[in-house]
Every structure is written in structure tokens, then in C-alpha cells.
Design an enzyme around this catalytic site. Structure first.
Site, PDB file in Angstrom:
ATOM      1  N   GLN A 128      12.436 -40.211 -24.960  1.00 48.21           N
ATOM      2  CA  GLN A 128      13.663 -40.330 -25.740  1.00 48.21           C
ATOM      3  C   GLN A 128      13.404 -39.969 -27.201  1.00 48.21           C
ATOM      4  O   GLN A 128      13.059 -40.816 -28.023  1.00 48.21           O
ATOM      5  CB  GLN A 128      14.246 -41.744 -25.628  1.00 48.21           C
ATOM      6  CG  GLN A 128      15.607 -41.821 -26.260  1.00 48.21           C
ATOM      7  CD  GLN A 128      16.397 -43.005 -25.772  1.00 48.21           C
ATOM      8  OE1 GLN A 128      15.982 -43.755 -24.901  1.00 48.21           O
ATOM      9  NE2 GLN A 128      17.555 -43.172 -26.347  1.00 48.21           N
ATOM     10  N   PHE A 129      13.608 -38.686 -27.513  1.00 47.71           N
ATOM     11  CA  PHE A 129      13.361 -38.212 -28.873  1.00 47.71           C
ATOM     12  C   PHE A 129      14.289 -38.867 -29.893  1.00 47.71           C
ATOM     13  O   PHE A 129      13.978 -38.931 -31.080  1.00 47.71           O
ATOM     14  CB  PHE A 129      13.469 -36.686 -28.955  1.00 47.71           C
ATOM     15  CG  PHE A 129      14.875 -36.155 -28.960  1.00 47.71           C
ATOM     16  CD1 PHE A 129      15.523 -35.883 -30.156  1.00 47.71           C
ATOM     17  CD2 PHE A 129      15.557 -35.938 -27.764  1.00 47.71           C
ATOM     18  CE1 PHE A 129      16.825 -35.396 -30.158  1.00 47.71           C
ATOM     19  CE2 PHE A 129      16.844 -35.456 -27.756  1.00 47.71           C
ATOM     20  CZ  PHE A 129      17.490 -35.182 -28.955  1.00 47.71           C
ATOM     21  N   THR A 130      15.415 -39.404 -29.441  1.00 43.23           N
ATOM     22  CA  THR A 130      16.371 -40.012 -30.371  1.00 43.23           C
ATOM     23  C   THR A 130      15.822 -41.273 -31.031  1.00 43.23           C
ATOM     24  O   THR A 130      16.431 -41.782 -31.980  1.00 43.23           O
ATOM     25  CB  THR A 130      17.716 -40.324 -29.677  1.00 43.23           C
ATOM     26  OG1 THR A 130      17.490 -41.239 -28.613  1.00 43.23           O
ATOM     27  CG2 THR A 130      18.359 -39.050 -29.157  1.00 43.23           C
TER      28      THR A 130
END
Length: 149
Positions: free
Chosen positions: A78-80
Site C-alpha cells: 500500500q504505497f498510500t
């Protein structure tokens, strides 16, 4: 590197209406990789993650690790987790690691947790995933490699 860890009774991840990873009792781990992370960072985070005593013992105290309770892991990229919301209303993700490096570290994390003897399910890097969970507690912890000794 950042991990958002949720103690779950069950969790699964779906891609294109198909469940691709599913666990019962264990930990859902959302993994964010920054542009500064490497395998040494991942090793430090894995060691902390797998030894966290966040499961209840017979007295209801959080004294047990995933190994102590036979817990599984569902690991989701999850790059967010590296969203920067300081300016304006649209998050910036410039602190997130480049996709090729982030994917390599994500795969490394999955394999290293498996190498420790745990059941590990996972999502697909970069895919549009739907994650479902039954949070146990709820019990959620955020680990940031910048904050670990």
C-alpha cells in the site's frame, strides 16, 4: 518503511472478484515502502512485526506473538501509506518508493516471513485490490522504520 498492522479474526483480499489471499486468526499487514528503504530496513521491520506481543494470553494480557498463537499473515502492498497531505487537498506520493524497488522489497518481506515458518498470504503489487477483515479488538498498530531503535 511503514506497516499498518491489524490483529484479525479473519481477512481476505480480492482482485477482479476473486479471492487471492485469505487467512483466519492472525495479522493483516499493509506495507508502505519509501524511496530510502532497503533489505536492511525490511529485516528490522520483519523482526519487530513477527515478535510483537499483541495477542491475548490466558489472563487477557497482550503477551503472545503470532508464533505463540499460530497466527497467519495477510500482507498487502500500500504505497498510500506515504501520502503527504501537508499542502493542498490532493495527496502527494513522492516519498513512496519507485514501483520496481517497492515490489522487490514487498516480495522480499513476504518470503522472509515465510522463511520464519509462518503461513503468509498476499495481494498483487499494483493491483486494484479489495481487502476485507474482521478486526480483532480492534487492535491496530503503526510501525515506522524511522521510529524503531
Amino acid at each position: 518503511m511503514r506497516f499498518v498492522i491489524q490483529r484479525v479474526q479473519e481477512a481476505h483480499v480480492t482482485v477482479d472478484d476473486t479471492i487471492i489471499g485469505q487467512i483466519g486468526h492472525g495479522l493483516l499487514v499493509l506495507v508502505g515502502v519509501s524511496g530510502n528503504d532497503d533489505r536492511k530496513t525490511a529485516d528490522k521491520m520483519i523482526a519487530k512485526l513477527t515478535k510483537l506481543r499483541i495477542f491475548d494470553d490466558a489472563n487477557g494480557k497482550t503477551n503472545l506473538s503470532a508464533a505463540d498463537v499460530g497466527g497467519a499473515f495477510l500482507v498487502i502492498s500500500q504505497f498510500t501509506l506515504y501520502a503527504d497531505c501537508r499542502k493542498g487537498n490532493r495527496p502527494s506520493f513522492t516519498a513512496a518508493g519507485k514501483p520496481d524497488v517497492a515490489n522487490e522489497l514487498y516480495e522480499y518481506i513476504i518470503q522472509e516471513i515465510r522463511n520464519l515458518g509462518f503461513l503468509v498470504e498476499h495481494g498483487i503489487f499494483g493491483a486494484d485490490m479489495k481487502v476485507s477483515l474482521l478486526n480483532d479488538g480492534p487492535f491496530t498498530i503503526v510501525l515506522d522504520s524511522e521510529d524503531l531503535a
